[in-house]
Write an enzyme that holds these catalytic residues in place. Sequence first.
Site, PDB file in Angstrom:
ATOM      1  N   ASP A 165     -10.586   3.551  32.034  1.00  0.00           N
ATOM      2  CA  ASP A 165     -10.659   2.853  33.314  1.00  0.00           C
ATOM      3  C   ASP A 165      -9.327   2.151  33.623  1.00  0.00           C
ATOM      4  O   ASP A 165      -8.726   1.544  32.732  1.00  0.00           O
ATOM      5  CB  ASP A 165     -11.780   1.801  33.202  1.00  0.00           C
ATOM      6  CG  ASP A 165     -12.127   1.154  34.517  1.00  0.00           C
ATOM      7  OD1 ASP A 165     -12.648   1.874  35.394  1.00  0.00           O
ATOM      8  OD2 ASP A 165     -11.901  -0.055  34.680  1.00  0.00           O
ATOM      9  N   GLU A 191      -6.600  11.057  14.350  1.00  0.00           N
ATOM     10  CA  GLU A 191      -7.173  10.831  13.011  1.00  0.00           C
ATOM     11  C   GLU A 191      -8.451  11.648  12.844  1.00  0.00           C
ATOM     12  O   GLU A 191      -8.966  11.798  11.745  1.00  0.00           O
ATOM     13  CB  GLU A 191      -7.546   9.340  12.829  1.00  0.00           C
ATOM     14  CG  GLU A 191      -6.344   8.423  12.674  1.00  0.00           C
ATOM     15  CD  GLU A 191      -6.735   6.941  12.834  1.00  0.00           C
ATOM     16  OE1 GLU A 191      -7.944   6.608  12.890  1.00  0.00           O
ATOM     17  OE2 GLU A 191      -5.810   6.112  12.930  1.00  0.00           O
TER      18      GLU A 191
END
Length: 568
Positions: A215, A264
């Site tokens: 956002d 990751e």
Amino acid sequence: MTTPSLTVPAAPQADADWWRQAAVYQIYPRSFADSNGDGIGDLGGIISRVPYLQQLGVDAVWLSPFYPSALADGGYDVDDFRDVDPKIGTLAEFDEMVAALHDAGIKLVVDLVPNHSSDRHEWFREALASPKGSNARARYIFRDGKGENGELPPADWTSIFSGPAWTRVPDGQWYLHSFATEQPDFNWEHPEVHEDFKHTLRFWSDRGVDGFRIDVAHGLAKDLGEVLPSKAELQAMPKDGTHPLWDRDEVHEIYAEWRAVFNEYTPARTAVAEAWVETPERRAKYASPEGLGQAFNFDLMEADFDATHFRDIVTDNLAQSAATGSSTTWVFSNHDGVRHATRYGLPPRAGRDVKQGAEWVLAGGPDEGIDRELGLRRARAATMFELALPGSAYLYQGEELGLHEVAEIPDAQRQDPAFWRTTAEDRGFDGLGRDGCRVPLPWAREGESFGFGTGGAHLPQPAWFADFSVEAEDGVAGSTLEMYREALRLRGELQSEESLTWDEEVSTGDVLAFERPGGWLSVTNFGDAPVALPDGEVLLASAPLTAADGTAQELPGATTVWLRRAEA
Ligand code: NOJ
């Protein structure tokens, strides 16, 4: 004659690239389905509708905020970024929802709101309870006021929802909120803010979330010295990476940190930026593979139903994504805009200073001046155009039912701060606000809240919702729901390399035709008069193709058809 293909790097169909051409369905959770009868949609409601989503054929769900919130801005005022609003469910239900979606082959993207928290966030409460100059205050943007006793705001800025952007706290300091008063902006120069958001990204990624919708991605980095510019000065400054508030170049340092977190995981978590920027080149930075990886392009949300306009938008956006290595995105409707079935039934707006359709909502949604049938017909044609394009398509809940904007919401029942922070005299870009596209979905023709739940609906549903309900459209040949289902099924089957070739022979005047690899031809007639149907096997059309006299097949006005052609 055909023009050269517009091609971006072919996506290997590896799972890591699932997002490149995904059809993503946006759920505004409080308005989707209510399982506990409190009038507010919840995670249980979503879990119960996973079979519906699977049958619809979407690849992913984007879930608007479901975090604890007082709903000062529909949940974009977040009290705790690592929890579920008790009115909506629990973390255990969240896990159940992830499992149910994944079992159905649907990915999950969650909304992340890093520009601001709510004023009920523990950090903001700590900031208020701490003295001026404290570490707790430094996580947000506090300043002394102007005037003899600091009684004037540090600057005359207005918030995006109108009204002042600075609010005074009891000890006399002021804090910045780019949106509602209840949404204090974070200070992204503070290392704890960085660490906390990385913690949040891992928290949800560890729970199986596949990606994030970011956002106000263009708002995080700010450059606010002791002397603040005036509103007029701010407005005059270019948004070229140096503006004090918006789209600053350093924001990409934050996204490079996040990219390391996304990577990751296997597959890497994805992200899509909501970034309102000045030029396509600046948008491309958000879509970089070293950053968020993808950015929304809202150009089609703002476009009139017009062949030239649509073609230019597609050409520009494919060229941009080719330059970044990302895939492009397409959007016609979301929780912030007037639904596209309504927009396309209205005459084109005169200026760009209000949102398309906002004047009509402001006028109370009069029957004069709107052709609802034409609007829906065009919306269906536009959606089939979109679903044939390379890149990802973001669909908003209820558009698969052909829902129109609900204009008939009594003022007292409106919820949007874009309404409550304005007066009749200064209604801004959002007009009466965004509640009209957030009305709870109709699942059934009759009954309590048209099957949304057993305890009413938190925004009033109009009687005409009955005919647009899932029950009314399910299994009905030619219904909007069945068109979406079939279009998404075919898209899954036909989608291949991210490229298209404009068919210049078929594309004339109001007609726009392009071919995807494998002989998939999409032809849209943006005009009113029928044209000849191009050669090929008809796969799907957004409206019947039989001429009025029943004798021949033609492509009527405001219609898209998909054809399969023998490859040359
Ligand atoms: C963009 C969101 O889409 C909108 O709904 C919200 O009001 C603002 N950001 C502020 O978070």
